[in-house]
Design an enzyme around this catalytic site. Structure first.
Site, mmCIF file in Angstrom:
data_model
loop_
_atom_site.group_PDB
_atom_site.id
_atom_site.type_symbol
_atom_site.label_atom_id
_atom_site.label_comp_id
_atom_site.label_asym_id
_atom_site.label_seq_id
_atom_site.Cartn_x
_atom_site.Cartn_y
_atom_site.Cartn_z
ATOM 1 N N VAL A 75 56.982 23.040 21.606
ATOM 2 C CA VAL A 75 58.697 23.186 22.490
ATOM 3 C C VAL A 75 59.489 23.595 21.235
ATOM 4 O O VAL A 75 59.498 22.541 20.434
ATOM 5 C CB VAL A 75 58.727 21.724 23.098
ATOM 6 C CG1 VAL A 75 57.552 21.081 24.219
ATOM 7 C CG2 VAL A 75 59.386 20.894 22.655
ATOM 8 N N CYS A 76 60.490 24.057 22.099
ATOM 9 C CA CYS A 76 61.267 25.029 21.508
ATOM 10 C C CYS A 76 62.805 25.255 22.906
ATOM 11 O O CYS A 76 62.525 24.622 23.749
ATOM 12 C CB CYS A 76 60.820 25.606 20.121
ATOM 13 S SG CYS A 76 60.637 27.129 21.833
ATOM 14 N N ALA A 77 63.318 26.009 22.209
ATOM 15 C CA ALA A 77 64.540 26.138 23.218
ATOM 16 C C ALA A 77 63.890 26.936 24.182
ATOM 17 O O ALA A 77 64.818 26.416 25.492
ATOM 18 C CB ALA A 77 65.814 26.207 22.302
ATOM 19 N N MET A 104 62.514 24.358 26.310
ATOM 20 C CA MET A 104 63.193 23.508 27.256
ATOM 21 C C MET A 104 64.455 23.729 28.246
ATOM 22 O O MET A 104 64.878 22.843 29.019
ATOM 23 C CB MET A 104 64.439 22.816 25.767
ATOM 24 C CG MET A 104 63.119 21.920 25.323
ATOM 25 S SD MET A 104 62.268 20.685 25.868
ATOM 26 C CE MET A 104 63.914 19.492 25.547
#
Length: 381
Positions: A75-77, A104
């Site tokens: 996961v990342c932004a 996210m």
């Protein structure tokens, strides 16, 4: 490297994994500060944080920390960085690798509808769990009509759900002027032709019209009346108003949560509102039926998610188990709710201005304003 080596996972699919307590290993590649502030949590989730900039040269050094034979989610932004890292993990031989679609940001906005129970006239009450943000909204459906309480800005979710239930949204209600997320109540009312209700003591600076949420003004939904009874319950804000639906459910807004109580400082009035908060929790709520099921507007921890993802508890049980309801000395209560509080919500002043109608940020700006956990409770750290 090709996209066929990895699979995207939607926020909805991730939510079901969390609620069903399925094993999942998460590699979060955001920077350390963002990770410590807010991350994905769950009973069966193992998560580590390795910032993306440390992985630009490859993932070989971190492979010993990545399990074999387990689903792996990166996961990342926003999505791009996680997809890049997921491809490298897959190429290095780690099977069952996923990346979170939309990052996210999508996790923050997803709403999961959960049925709370039936209403006396054959209607139903639903809770919408915003699992990535900790927000909770509600929809009461009865005889082709619906009322939505504490709607979030993703109003299309409520419109679509009401359509699936064959209901027309007649009322939208906010328990108070929110400071940690942008309300969708007014927008939903405008798009559906519903009546928007707001506590007048929280609405002194709003720039738009609304109906006054006051005690004695019952709101009906459907041909057979479901009483949505406003109960003035200040403390989190001066206008905070709870609802009793069908003499079964107590919607407490941000006054009472499952494991904590509301904070009184988000409008800069902590010292002034402590007495109101204590009066609501220790006297006004105490006079209500102890069999009411408490349905708050937020949760702070995944431990508050019950069966199927429901966030609810009997009022009598909370008077036994909730720390905020068991502070005998008023001076200790005052100290608890005014000192050593968790950080205030991200952009909460701008969010309040938006909910008053004083500023009109773009969709992207609203999304950025809301990023991060909710922090409306005294004990959420």
């Amino acid at each position: 490297m090709t996209d066929t080596m990895i699979t995207k996972m939607t926020a909805k699919e991730l939510t079901r994994m969390v609620l069903d307590k399925q094993d999942l290993f998460i590699l979060d590649v955001r920077n350390e500060t963002d990770f410590k502030d807010w991350k994905i949590e769950g009973d069966s989730i193992e998560i580590i944080n390795i910032p993306y900039f440390e992985l630009l040269e490859g993932v070989d050094d971190i492979l010993p920390r990545i399990p074999i034979g387990k689903k792996i989610l990166v996961v990342c932004a926003k999505e791009g960085s996680s997809k890049f890292v997921a491809e490298q993990l897959a190429e290095a031989g780690r099977g069952d690798v996923f990346y979170l679609e939309g990052g996210m940001k999508s996790w923050s906005e997803y709403l999961e509808p959960v049925k709370i129970g039936d209403l006396k006239d054959g209607g139903e009450l639903y809770q919408f769990v915003r699992i990535g943000k900790g927000c909770l909204s509600y929809m009461a459906v009865s005889n082709g009509e619906a009322a939505v309480v504490d709607a979030l800005r993703m109003t299309d979710v409520f419109e679509q759900f009401a359509k699936e239930k064959g209901a027309v949204i007649k009322h939208t209600l906010d328990t108070h002027l929110h400071a940690d997320h942008i309300s969708g109540g007014r927008k939903l009312a405008e798009t559906t032709g519903a009546t928007y209700w707001l506590p007048p003591k929280d609405a002194e600076e709003v720039t738009f019209g609304y109906e006054r949420l006051e005690e004695g003004r019952d709101i009906t939904v459907g041909n057979t009346t479901i009483r949505i009874q406003p109960v003035y319950s200040p403390g989190h804000t001066i206008g905070s108003t709870s609802f009793i639906i069908d003499d079964l459910y107590l919607l407490t807004g941000d006054i009472l949560f499952i494991e904590s109580i509301g904070r009184p400082d988000l409008a800069g009035q902590a010292e002034d509102w402590v007495s109101d908060l204590r009066e609501t929790l220790y006297n006004r709520y105490k006079s209500l039926s102890e069999n009411l099921l408490v349905l708050p507007a937020h949760f702070g921890k995944v431990t508050e998610l019950g069966e199927g993802g429901r966030v609810m508890a009997k009022l009598s049980d909370l008077y036994l188990s909730n720390p905020g309801l068991n502070i005998a000395e008023e001076t200790e209560f005052r100290r608890t709710v005014t000192e050593n509080l968790p950080p205030q919500p991200n952009a909460y002043q701008q969010i309040r201005q938006t909910n008053m109608g004083k500023i009109n940020p773009s969709e992207d700006e609203q999304r950025d304003m809301e990023i991060g956990p909710n922090r409306c409770a005294v004990h959420d750290k």
